[in-house]
Scaffold this motif. Sequence first.
Motif, mmCIF file in Angstrom:
data_model
loop_
_atom_site.group_PDB
_atom_site.id
_atom_site.type_symbol
_atom_site.label_atom_id
_atom_site.label_comp_id
_atom_site.label_asym_id
_atom_site.label_seq_id
_atom_site.Cartn_x
_atom_site.Cartn_y
_atom_site.Cartn_z
ATOM 1 N N ASP A 54 -6.733 7.295 -2.894
ATOM 2 C CA ASP A 54 -6.274 7.269 -4.280
ATOM 3 C C ASP A 54 -4.851 6.731 -4.282
ATOM 4 O O ASP A 54 -3.943 7.364 -3.734
ATOM 5 N N GLY A 55 -4.649 5.564 -4.871
ATOM 6 C CA GLY A 55 -3.342 4.918 -4.838
ATOM 7 C C GLY A 55 -2.242 5.731 -5.485
ATOM 8 O O GLY A 55 -1.068 5.594 -5.124
ATOM 9 N N GLU A 56 -2.590 6.600 -6.439
ATOM 10 C CA GLU A 56 -1.568 7.395 -7.116
ATOM 11 C C GLU A 56 -1.108 8.577 -6.267
ATOM 12 O O GLU A 56 -0.147 9.250 -6.617
ATOM 13 N N GLU A 57 -1.802 8.822 -5.160
ATOM 14 C CA GLU A 57 -1.433 9.928 -4.283
ATOM 15 C C GLU A 57 -1.093 9.460 -2.873
ATOM 16 O O GLU A 57 -0.886 10.287 -1.977
ATOM 17 N N THR A 58 -1.048 8.158 -2.664
ATOM 18 C CA THR A 58 -0.903 7.604 -1.314
ATOM 19 C C THR A 58 0.295 6.669 -1.235
ATOM 20 O O THR A 58 0.502 5.844 -2.120
ATOM 21 N N GLU A 59 1.079 6.810 -0.175
ATOM 22 C CA GLU A 59 2.194 5.895 0.067
ATOM 23 C C GLU A 59 1.670 4.588 0.660
ATOM 24 O O GLU A 59 0.672 4.571 1.388
ATOM 25 N N LEU A 60 2.366 3.506 0.364
ATOM 26 C CA LEU A 60 1.947 2.210 0.902
ATOM 27 C C LEU A 60 2.025 2.162 2.420
ATOM 28 O O LEU A 60 1.261 1.446 3.069
ATOM 29 N N THR A 61 2.930 2.931 2.989
ATOM 30 C CA THR A 61 3.003 2.975 4.459
ATOM 31 C C THR A 61 1.713 3.521 5.053
ATOM 32 O O THR A 61 1.267 3.072 6.113
ATOM 33 N N THR A 62 1.092 4.468 4.362
ATOM 34 C CA THR A 62 -0.185 5.015 4.826
ATOM 35 C C THR A 62 -1.290 3.976 4.718
ATOM 36 O O THR A 62 -2.122 3.833 5.619
ATOM 37 N N VAL A 63 -1.289 3.241 3.601
ATOM 38 C CA VAL A 63 -2.277 2.185 3.418
ATOM 39 C C VAL A 63 -2.177 1.159 4.540
ATOM 40 O O VAL A 63 -3.182 0.773 5.154
ATOM 41 N N VAL A 64 -0.964 0.734 4.827
ATOM 42 C CA VAL A 64 -0.743 -0.271 5.869
ATOM 43 C C VAL A 64 -1.164 0.265 7.229
ATOM 44 O O VAL A 64 -1.805 -0.434 8.029
ATOM 45 N N LEU A 111 3.846 -3.340 2.573
ATOM 46 C CA LEU A 111 2.615 -4.067 2.281
ATOM 47 C C LEU A 111 2.863 -5.570 2.244
ATOM 48 O O LEU A 111 2.028 -6.357 2.720
ATOM 49 N N LEU A 112 4.004 -5.981 1.703
ATOM 50 C CA LEU A 112 4.324 -7.412 1.701
ATOM 51 C C LEU A 112 4.390 -7.943 3.124
ATOM 52 O O LEU A 112 3.885 -9.037 3.420
ATOM 53 N N ASN A 113 4.988 -7.172 4.019
ATOM 54 C CA ASN A 113 5.065 -7.575 5.428
ATOM 55 C C ASN A 113 3.673 -7.669 6.042
ATOM 56 O O ASN A 113 3.368 -8.604 6.793
ATOM 57 N N TYR A 114 2.833 -6.677 5.726
ATOM 58 C CA TYR A 114 1.466 -6.682 6.269
ATOM 59 C C TYR A 114 0.692 -7.905 5.787
ATOM 60 O O TYR A 114 -0.032 -8.538 6.568
ATOM 61 N N LEU A 115 0.856 -8.250 4.519
ATOM 62 C CA LEU A 115 0.096 -9.360 3.951
ATOM 63 C C LEU A 115 0.531 -10.710 4.500
ATOM 64 O O LEU A 115 -0.200 -11.698 4.369
ATOM 65 N N ASN A 116 1.698 -10.766 5.119
ATOM 66 C CA ASN A 116 2.120 -12.009 5.785
ATOM 67 C C ASN A 116 1.215 -12.328 6.963
ATOM 68 O O ASN A 116 1.013 -13.496 7.311
#
Length: 348
Positions: A54-64, A111-116
């Motif tokens: 759930d994006g509203e409960e998750t930090e982008l660092t966790t997603v990456v 996330l921007l770094n990951y998408l590179n």
Amino acid sequence: MEYYQGLINSLARGQVAPVYLFYGEEEYLKEKAVAKFKEHLLPQAADFNLDVLDGEETELTTVVSLAENLPFMAERRLVIVKNAPWFKGKAKGSADQSSGEDKSAGKEGPLLNYLNQPAPTTCLIFVTGDSVDRRKKLFKAVESAGKAVDFKALKANEMAAWVTNQVKARGKKIDAMAVRALVEANGKLGLLNLANEVEKLITYVGEAKDISLTDVQQVGVTNLEQNIFTVVDEAVSGNTAQAITGIKELLALKEQPVKILAMLARQFRLAIQVEALVRTGCPEREVAGKLGLHDFVVRKALAQARKSSTAKLEWALERLAAMDAEIKKGQQDFLPAVANTLIRLSQK
């Protein structure tokens, strides 16, 4: 519907991007697309290679971090982030909205770094029902690394073709006039609602092979609540003539004026309640639970509130209450009173 079919055809050919953004109004097709990706990418070892967040409960660092993990006994991992809030457009009138400045880029850095250089063994899917800001660095990064798909509301002819195909897949045929009636009554609320009505029709006709206009009318798919939603939607969008036409259609269907007024008041009240909860900090995903409503109903009510203003909605609610009393006392006739209120609402 071409955007959806093109996406599924690419998936069937094995053309899978490392990242996707699914956004837009058509929730049913978004859900179907996500299901297709699960089915295609994770035929085995799904438990080990699927993360749903759930994006509203998750930090982008966790997603990456999850996206960077390697798959276990499979070719790919699948990471799905629902309610992704990072692609939203700014509120109208805000300073950074008018300038196009993206002040949230700092927290979006990981996330921007990951998408590179995204992991080739992970398919990362962001899903949001919100409007997106195509100027944001994050949106552009997703487009560069993968695909951003706008799940637009379907046109009437696309919905009609979809209904026909759904019925055909169940071994039945449906009359063209029946399809038209079904779409006109239910199409404005999206395919999810239309799918429910198709299912009701299939159950109703039983073993019969053909679905007629009479079947559609008997099942009662011309729903007062759905038509009231359309009237309010047209009214807050400034389409007064269409809103008044909607009221006339309800009267032609023998709906009682007192019931129409009550449903109009309910819809305006709901838009006020939903907007107030969100404005005071309640996450959108929790609003439905607080009000005891379906998520879809809440999203539509919030969209109506955002097209208008709290002051206008409250004025309409007060006017409906006064109108109800005036009509009962014989001081006004229903249709001209409602039409006058809708016209005045558009002028406020």
